[in-house]
Every structure is written in structure tokens, then in C-alpha cells.
Design a protein around this motif. Structure first.
Motif, PDB file in Angstrom:
ATOM      1  N   TRP A  18      41.780  47.978  14.611  1.00 48.05           N
ATOM      2  CA  TRP A  18      43.285  47.571  14.917  1.00 48.05           C
ATOM      3  C   TRP A  18      43.426  46.189  15.280  1.00 48.05           C
ATOM      4  O   TRP A  18      44.550  45.282  15.029  1.00 48.05           O
ATOM      5  CB  TRP A  18      43.954  48.690  15.651  1.00 48.05           C
ATOM      6  N   HIS A  22      45.417  42.848  13.990  1.00 52.63           N
ATOM      7  CA  HIS A  22      46.528  42.004  14.866  1.00 52.63           C
ATOM      8  C   HIS A  22      46.191  40.779  15.084  1.00 52.63           C
ATOM      9  O   HIS A  22      46.976  39.694  15.225  1.00 52.63           O
ATOM     10  CB  HIS A  22      47.113  42.971  15.942  1.00 52.63           C
ATOM     11  N   ALA A  25      47.169  39.015  11.928  1.00 50.89           N
ATOM     12  CA  ALA A  25      48.608  38.733  11.891  1.00 50.89           C
ATOM     13  C   ALA A  25      49.005  37.835  12.725  1.00 50.89           C
ATOM     14  O   ALA A  25      50.109  37.305  12.634  1.00 50.89           O
ATOM     15  CB  ALA A  25      49.112  40.404  12.267  1.00 50.89           C
ATOM     16  N   LEU A  52      50.968  39.282  19.728  1.00 50.09           N
ATOM     17  CA  LEU A  52      50.034  40.044  18.956  1.00 50.09           C
ATOM     18  C   LEU A  52      48.512  39.613  19.416  1.00 50.09           C
ATOM     19  O   LEU A  52      47.648  40.532  19.502  1.00 50.09           O
ATOM     20  CB  LEU A  52      50.239  39.398  17.467  1.00 50.09           C
ATOM     21  N   ALA A  56      45.902  42.656  20.744  1.00 50.95           N
ATOM     22  CA  ALA A  56      44.634  42.762  20.240  1.00 50.95           C
ATOM     23  C   ALA A  56      43.656  42.564  21.389  1.00 50.95           C
ATOM     24  O   ALA A  56      42.806  43.254  21.455  1.00 50.95           O
ATOM     25  CB  ALA A  56      44.716  41.652  19.011  1.00 50.95           C
ATOM     26  N   THR A  85      53.535  48.100  19.940  1.00 50.67           N
ATOM     27  CA  THR A  85      53.343  47.043  18.773  1.00 50.67           C
ATOM     28  C   THR A  85      53.543  47.517  17.445  1.00 50.67           C
ATOM     29  O   THR A  85      54.428  47.002  16.723  1.00 50.67           O
ATOM     30  CB  THR A  85      51.789  46.399  19.114  1.00 50.67           C
ATOM     31  N   ASP A  86      52.953  48.710  17.144  1.00 50.86           N
ATOM     32  CA  ASP A  86      53.209  49.138  15.705  1.00 50.86           C
ATOM     33  C   ASP A  86      54.524  49.869  15.296  1.00 50.86           C
ATOM     34  O   ASP A  86      54.839  49.548  14.328  1.00 50.86           O
ATOM     35  CB  ASP A  86      51.857  49.876  15.537  1.00 50.86           C
ATOM     36  N   GLY A 107      47.603  48.247   9.777  1.00 47.10           N
ATOM     37  CA  GLY A 107      47.359  48.447  11.219  1.00 47.10           C
ATOM     38  C   GLY A 107      47.898  49.966  11.732  1.00 47.10           C
ATOM     39  O   GLY A 107      47.133  50.531  12.484  1.00 47.10           O
TER      40      GLY A 107
END
Length: 135
Positions: A18, A22, A25, A52, A56, A85-86, A107
Motif C-alpha cells: 500500500w 502511495h 501516487a 501521500l 506512505a 487516505t483511501d 491501493g
């Protein structure tokens, strides 16, 4: 190795995946920011990239602590960071179809894998206490 420990390690590896997604991203958002003129839009894109990267990095550090030290608070910290975040990504990006579901779901699926396995590691069978329970 206890099964619960194995679940915790597998879940932490999903969270590391994950985090890698990120960072990718964050790089894409920073690249988009560099393409903008100096403006509030550029500043907000850089802020989003920073967030992000921070999310992470947090997940990486906490997942490593979970793997090396079997640190129980890692479950809740990773759950909270990935959730915030997601869920916002799902609501504001995937929901209105600004990005296709694939690769957009990578993600959230990594988060789901981390959540499932770390939950199994947290609530799985524990060693019995050497002290008998009172009746």
C-alpha cells in the motif's frame, strides 16, 4: 512461528505494498503540480503529494515495527492512516470516475489485504496463560 504472527507479517507486507503504491501516487501528483503555473492549485497539488508521502512513510515505519517487534498498536495506526487516505480517494476520485477502477483500486485492495490479515493476527488464537482461570 505462531499462525497469528504469520498473519501479522503478511498483513504488514500488504501495508508495505500500500505504501509503495502511495509513493507512486505522490510522485504522480507532484508531477502534475510541476506542470501548473505558480498558483493555489499548484500549492494544493504539492500539499496532496506531501500528504501521500507522509501517509506512505507512516505506514512503512509502523509496518516495520509490527514485523520486527510484533507491536500491537500498529494495527490501529495503519488502519487509521490507510482509512483516512483511501476513503477520501474512493469518495472524491473513484466515485466520480475521475480515474478508472483499475488501477485505482490497487491501493484500497492492498489496504483490504492488510486489514484482513492483521485482523486475523490480532484476533487469532493466542497462547494459553499458564495461570488457570478462576471458576
Amino acid at each position: 512461528m505462531r499462525t497469528t504472527r504469520l498473519f501479522t507479517i503478511v498483513g504488514s507486507l500488504f501495508y508495505l505494498l500500500w505504501a509503495a503504491l502511495h509513493v507512486q501516487a505522490g510522485d504522480a501528483v507532484a508531477k502534475l503540480g510541476r506542470a501548473q503555473h505558480h498558483s493555489m492549485v499548484q500549492a494544493r497539488l504539492y500539499q496532496d503529494a506531501w500528504m501521500l508521502y507522509f501517509a506512505a512513510g507512516s505506514i512503512v515505519l509502523v509496518s516495520i515495527a509490527a514485523i520486527l517487534r510484533d507491536w500491537q498498536p500498529a494495527y490501529w495506526i495503519n488502519l487509521a492512516v490507510a482509512f483516512v487516505t483511501d476513503v477520501s480517494f474512493i469518495i472524491f476520485v473513484l466515485g466520480p470516475h475521475y480515474m478508472p477502477l483499475w488501477p485505482g483500486l490497487q491501493g484500497p485492495l492492498a489496504w483490504a489485504g492488510g486489514l484482513v490479515f492483521t485482523t486475523a493476527g490480532l484476533i487469532g488464537p493466542r497462547r494459553r496463560s499458564p495461570i488457570p482461570a478462576e471458576r
